[in-house]
Design a protein around this motif. Structure first.
Motif, PDB file in Angstrom:
ATOM      1  N   LEU A 226      28.456 -42.597 -51.982  1.00 13.08           N
ATOM      2  CA  LEU A 226      29.354 -42.791 -50.844  1.00 13.08           C
ATOM      3  C   LEU A 226      29.545 -41.486 -50.069  1.00 13.08           C
ATOM      4  O   LEU A 226      29.510 -41.463 -48.834  1.00 13.08           O
ATOM      5  N   CYS A 227      29.704 -40.414 -50.822  1.00 14.62           N
ATOM      6  CA  CYS A 227      29.915 -39.105 -50.211  1.00 14.62           C
ATOM      7  C   CYS A 227      28.721 -38.744 -49.315  1.00 14.62           C
ATOM      8  O   CYS A 227      28.888 -38.275 -48.185  1.00 14.62           O
ATOM      9  N   ASP A 228      27.494 -38.989 -49.810  1.00 14.54           N
ATOM     10  CA  ASP A 228      26.305 -38.643 -49.035  1.00 14.54           C
ATOM     11  C   ASP A 228      26.107 -39.569 -47.838  1.00 14.54           C
ATOM     12  O   ASP A 228      25.540 -39.153 -46.825  1.00 14.54           O
ATOM     13  N   ILE A 229      26.570 -40.822 -47.964  1.00 12.00           N
ATOM     14  CA  ILE A 229      26.493 -41.721 -46.801  1.00 12.00           C
ATOM     15  C   ILE A 229      27.414 -41.196 -45.703  1.00 12.00           C
ATOM     16  O   ILE A 229      27.017 -41.117 -44.534  1.00 12.00           O
ATOM     17  N   VAL A 230      28.609 -40.779 -46.101  1.00 14.81           N
ATOM     18  CA  VAL A 230      29.553 -40.236 -45.112  1.00 14.81           C
ATOM     19  C   VAL A 230      28.962 -38.983 -44.466  1.00 14.81           C
ATOM     20  O   VAL A 230      28.960 -38.822 -43.246  1.00 14.81           O
ATOM     21  N   LYS A 231      28.392 -38.098 -45.315  1.00 14.69           N
ATOM     22  CA  LYS A 231      27.753 -36.882 -44.785  1.00 14.69           C
ATOM     23  C   LYS A 231      26.644 -37.249 -43.810  1.00 14.69           C
ATOM     24  O   LYS A 231      26.488 -36.626 -42.757  1.00 14.69           O
ATOM     25  N   GLY A 232      25.860 -38.286 -44.171  1.00 16.15           N
ATOM     26  CA  GLY A 232      24.746 -38.732 -43.326  1.00 16.15           C
ATOM     27  C   GLY A 232      25.240 -39.203 -41.974  1.00 16.15           C
ATOM     28  O   GLY A 232      24.651 -38.887 -40.936  1.00 16.15           O
TER      29      GLY A 232
END
Ligand SMILES: NC(=O)c1ccc[n+]([C@@H]2O[C@H](COP(=O)([O-])OP(=O)(O)OC[C@H]3O[C@@H](n4cnc5c(N)ncnc54)[C@H](O)[C@@H]3O)[C@@H](O)[C@H]2O)c1
Ligand SMILES: *[C@@H]1O[C@H](CO)[C@@H](O)[C@H](O)[C@H]1NC(C)=O
Length: 304
Positions: A20-26
């Motif tokens: 989830l964290c990396d999706i938000v970063k993306g």
């Protein structure tokens, strides 16, 4: 028992939160793109600099202040590239005649580069060939040559330069695959397989370095490029239905490659939307890819 399940549950929660964290970063990165790295002072080895994409890449990186090391089997074309860079006077350029499919030659030339120029910090595996015939009309020598240049050369060059990158914990590896490395196309079966292979090579090597680095991404970056047909002459008989899908210019391709490298982008197609279309179509039944292919009629005709 309970303890094992407790750990498993923790790991699953960690996995989900990391994703989830990396999706938000993306999503954030879609709005605020990564700043492009400064390549001044980098030593960039590019293969296939005697013509086409490789030549323009060398000129572009030189204009950005990088030291460029040019490798090509075609000495004359390569010398012209190096001369052009020197005339512009912004950067240093070194030319070497090297058949990248010849492992001994790669090792010898790599030693020379290390002595005469220094550690290569960015490696761009670009040299490639694309004969277009029906599989049955390709000679065994043809097929082996395609793999020697388009795939095995990458291994020899990586084995020559990766150890120093690992030692310095710094570097960037760029490979030029092709749209033919994500979509299978008629008349270029060996070429497609060689370009698909590059995708596997790059992903596996990136994972291997991460594993050797205790699971953390190392400071050696990876970029794989999947260009649509480019106007270099490599693609002698392009086929397409729509005028808007004619070959892309060398400048457009090179600008996109340099930008992706400077932004540390892992994989990108040129134009970018093809990569997303591919990911989407692969979730559907295989016939859907065929329908799209029949609609677009993009490909390469057999050579005379
Ligand atoms: N042009 C396109 O339509 C297109 C599309 C997608 C991907 N690509 C890929 O981009 C890369 C560059 O293509 P291009 O269109 O600039 O090709 P090009 O033919 O214009 O240039 C390729 C260069 O590589 C050199 N080369 C060939 N074999 C070599 C060897 N054994 N050792 C050293 N150098 C060698 C050639 O001498 C030439 O200077 C290739 O890997 C190609 O597959 C091209
Ligand atoms: C890049 O770095 C060099 C030297 O490290 C510096 O002189 C130059 O101004 C930098 N360029 C940009 C665009 O930041």
């Amino acid at each position: 028992m309970i303890k094992t399940y407790g750990i498993l549950l923790m790991d699953v929660l960690l996995l989900i939160s990391a994703i989830l964290c990396d999706i938000v970063k993306g999503i954030y990165r879609l709005c605020v793109p990564v700043a492009e790295k400064n390549v001044t002072g980098e030593v960039i080895l590019i293969t296939g600099t005697g013509h086409g994409i490789g030549k323009e890449l060398a000129l572009k990186y030189a204009s950005l202040g990088a030291t460029v090391v040019c490798w090509d089997i075609n000495e004359q074309g390569n010398d012209e590239t190096v001369e052009e860079i020197k005339q512009n006077g912004v950067s240093k350029a070194y030319g070497y005649k090297c058949d990248v499919s010849n492992r001994e030659e790669v090792i010898k030339t790599a030693e020379k580069v290390k002595k005469e120029v220094g550690d290569v910090t960015i490696l761009i595996n670009n040299a490639g060939i694309m004969p277009s015939y029906h599989l049955m009309d390709h000679t065994p020598e043809h097929i082996k040559r395609i793999f020697d240049i388009n795939v095995l050369a990458h291994c020899w060059i990586l084995q020559a330069f990766l150890p120093n990158m690992i030692k310095n914990d710094y570097g960037h590896i760029v490979s030029i695959s092709s749209m033919a490395g994500i979509f299978g196309l008629p008349n270029i079966v060996p070429y497609c397989s060689s370009k698909f292979a590059i995708r596997g090579l790059m992903e596996a090597l990136c994972e291997e370095l991460r594993a050797q680095n205790g699971g953390k991404s190392s400071n050696i970056k990876f970029t794989t490029i999947y260009p649509y047909m480019v106007n270099t002459g490599l693609c002698k008989k392009p086929l397409y239905r729509f005028q808007s899908m004619q070959l892309i210019s060398i400048k457009e391709a090179v600008d996109a490659i340099v930008k992706a490298q400077r932004q540390n982008i892992r994989e990108v197609s040129i134009p970018t939307y093809w990569f997303y279309i591919n990911s989407l179509i692969r979730c559907l039944p295989p016939s859907c890819r065929e329908h799209l292919s029949d609609f677009l009629k993009v490909g390469v005709d057999v050579a005379d």
